[in-house]
Design a protein around this motif. Structure first.
Motif, short mmCIF file in Angstrom:
data_model
loop_
_atom_site.label_atom_id
_atom_site.label_comp_id
_atom_site.label_asym_id
_atom_site.label_seq_id
_atom_site.Cartn_x
_atom_site.Cartn_y
_atom_site.Cartn_z
N ASN A 105 10.94 -5.86 3.20
CA ASN A 105 11.62 -5.12 2.13
C ASN A 105 11.21 -5.64 0.76
OD1 ASN A 105 13.10 -3.51 3.87
ND2 ASN A 105 14.78 -5.00 4.03
N ASP A 106 11.16 -6.97 0.67
CA ASP A 106 10.86 -7.59 -0.62
C ASP A 106 9.40 -8.03 -0.64
OD1 ASP A 106 13.61 -7.33 -1.12
OD2 ASP A 106 13.97 -9.20 -0.01
N GLU A 107 9.02 -8.74 -1.72
CA GLU A 107 7.66 -9.26 -1.79
C GLU A 107 7.45 -10.19 -0.58
OE1 GLU A 107 6.28 -10.34 -5.74
OE2 GLU A 107 5.31 -12.10 -4.85
N PRO A 108 6.36 -10.02 0.17
CA PRO A 108 6.19 -10.82 1.40
C PRO A 108 6.05 -12.31 1.11
CG PRO A 108 4.54 -9.06 1.26
CD PRO A 108 5.25 -9.08 -0.04
N ASN A 120 4.68 -14.25 3.68
CA ASN A 120 3.60 -14.70 4.56
C ASN A 120 2.26 -14.08 4.17
OD1 ASN A 120 6.19 -14.47 6.78
ND2 ASN A 120 5.13 -16.40 6.49
N LEU A 121 1.21 -14.76 4.57
CA LEU A 121 -0.13 -14.40 4.12
C LEU A 121 -0.55 -12.97 4.51
CD1 LEU A 121 -2.78 -15.23 2.79
CD2 LEU A 121 -3.49 -16.22 4.98
N MET A 122 -0.44 -12.61 5.78
CA MET A 122 -1.01 -11.32 6.21
C MET A 122 -0.32 -10.12 5.56
SD MET A 122 -3.39 -9.84 7.59
CE MET A 122 -4.32 -9.49 9.04
N PRO A 123 1.02 -10.05 5.55
CA PRO A 123 1.63 -8.91 4.86
C PRO A 123 1.29 -8.88 3.37
CG PRO A 123 3.33 -10.37 5.76
CD PRO A 123 2.01 -10.85 6.28
N TYR A 124 1.09 -10.06 2.78
CA TYR A 124 0.70 -10.10 1.37
C TYR A 124 -0.70 -9.50 1.18
CZ TYR A 124 1.84 -11.59 -3.33
OH TYR A 124 2.20 -11.60 -4.65
N ILE A 125 -1.63 -9.93 2.04
CA ILE A 125 -3.00 -9.38 1.97
C ILE A 125 -2.95 -7.86 2.11
CG2 ILE A 125 -5.17 -9.20 3.27
CD1 ILE A 125 -4.97 -12.17 3.93
N ALA A 126 -2.16 -7.38 3.08
CA ALA A 126 -2.12 -5.94 3.35
C ALA A 126 -1.56 -5.18 2.15
CB ALA A 126 -1.27 -5.69 4.60
N GLN A 127 -0.57 -5.77 1.49
CA GLN A 127 0.01 -5.07 0.33
C GLN A 127 -0.91 -5.13 -0.90
OE1 GLN A 127 4.15 -5.46 -0.51
NE2 GLN A 127 4.75 -5.29 1.65
N VAL A 128 -1.71 -6.18 -1.01
CA VAL A 128 -2.70 -6.22 -2.09
C VAL A 128 -3.78 -5.17 -1.80
CG1 VAL A 128 -4.51 -7.61 -3.20
CG2 VAL A 128 -2.26 -8.62 -2.74
#
Ligand code: NAD
Ligand code: UFG
Length: 337
Positions: A194-197, A199-207
């Motif tokens: 829901n919020d800014e991730p 963990n690394l992988m969801p962050y990469i995917a959202q970038v």
């Protein structure tokens, strides 16, 4: 087996519910939807052809648990329900002790009272802390965790160990997950923070999908092959299959077992970015920043006990994890709402 899946609408629980159903188990999900959407259950139905029952409620509520357990004779519980954000656990520790520890305590008490004697628990590799040697086996000593979240996992492991001693007919599996990533290849379920991730992988995917502008790589001065942190990323479907294998083990008789669920392979942050770019064809802009407090340089599993005793082994590689994450990330936006 009739299996009660707490937190079954969440990321790992929903993938495990799919595998349980595909193996012929009957699944009832209990989830308070604090970090999940009810529509996940319909998507489990789309994948498997069987829509599990979802009972919305809080595992800390003992009368709720009595109603659930009183209405069906469950053979086993798979216990995923918890809060899992390490940083938040530092800011709001009591919330974590309440949901994770009190919630588990209420659940275990209710299991005792309703005669349910099999449980699979979601633990974490965080219980190994910063180990002297990698890979870590289940015999590697656990270390005092560096954050309240880690403490809750260690304490619940102990609570279940004590329960298995006091109730020798119980069968308990403590599963220590390494870093679950990826999504079901249908593109229908996956991790949807829901919020800014954190963990690394969801962050990469959202970038990659331009929801976020840039990834921060936390440190390139670790004693590793490219200076960035090494972790054991495991495809969530492999992880889910580890749960059904553990459940089969519990059905064989009482006892208490600990298993590492990892691949036995370490990947650096920069290697994961490269693999994601190759799988998606999209550039992931990143910047090297300082280390994140509490992070260890490297942690990966020796998963050989699970292979030996459960006949389980992770088979999906990093490329598959990236392909499936990207497919899910592209679908997730369309599925919202
Ligand atoms: P998630 O947040 O997607 O799933 C947890 C689910 O539990 C959510 O659906 C949430 O709504 C539900 N829940 C939370 N509090 C509840 C309560 N009081 N009563 C009923 N339901 C409640 O998280 P996940 O990644 O699927 O994690 C599942 C389990 O695995 C957790 O116990 C977590 O600590 C553990 N784990 C996760 C990771 C990881 O990296 N994702 C690593 C190691 C261990
Ligand atoms: N990282 C970055 N940038 C980010 C996020 C992470 O560089 O924006 C790095 C971290 O420094 C680390 C690696 O990516 O080197 C993996 O970090 P994650 O946050 O994805 O995963 P962690 O290994 O720190 O923690 C995870 C779960 C915990 C669990 C632990 C078990 O978040 O809940 O695995 O090993 F306890």
């Amino acid at each position: 087996m009739k299996t009660l899946v707490t937190g079954g609408a969440g990321y790992i629980g929903s993938h495990t519910a799919v595998e349980l159903i595909l193996e012929g188990h009957e699944v009832v999900i209990v989830d308070d939807l604090s970090n999940a959407k009810a529509s996940v259950v319909d998507r489990i139905g789309q994948i498997t052809g069987v829509t599990p029952e979802l009972i919305v409620g809080d595992i800390r509520d003992r009368s709720f648990l009595d109603t659930v357990m009183g209405s069906t004779a469950f053979d086993a519980v798979m216990h995923f329900a918890a809060l899992k954000a390490v940083g938040e656990s530092v800011r709001e520790p009591l919330k974590y002790w309440d949901v994770n520890v009190s919630g588990s305590l209420r659940l275990i008490e209710a299991m005792v009272d309703h005669g349910i004697e099999r449980i699979v628990f979601s633990s974490s590799a965080t219980v190994y802390g910063d180990p002297e040697v990698v890979p870590v086996s289940e015999d590697t000593p656990v270390r005092p965790p560096s954050n309240p979240y880690g403490w809750t996992k260690l304490v619940i492991e102990q609570m279940l160990t004590d329960t298995s001693v006091a109730h020798p007919s119980w069968a308990v599996a403590l599963l220590r997950y390494f870093n679950p990533i990826g999504a079901h290849d249908s593109g229908l379920i996956g991790e949807d923070p829901n919020d800014e991730p954190n963990n690394l992988m969801p962050y990469i995917a959202q970038v990659a999908s331009e929801k976020l502008p840039e990834l921060s790589v936390f440190g390139d001065d670790y004693p590793t092959r490219d200076g960035t942190g090494i972790r054991d990323y495991i495809h969530v479907v492999d992880l889910a299959k580890g749960h059904t294998a553990a459940l089969a083990r519990l059905a064989e008789g009482p006892g208490r077992w600990v298993y590492n669920l990892g691949t036995g392979r370490g990947t650096t942050v920069l290697e994961l970015i490269d693999a994601f770019e190759a799988a998606s064809g999209v550039k992931v802009p990143y910047r090297i920043v300082g280390r994140r407090p509490g992070d260890v340089a490297e942690l990966w599993a020796d998963p050989s006990r699970a292979e030996r005793e459960l006949g389980w082994k992770a088979t999906r590689d990093i490329e598959q994890m990236c392909v499936d994450t990207w497919r899910w990330q592209q679908h997730a936006t369309g599925l919202e709402g």
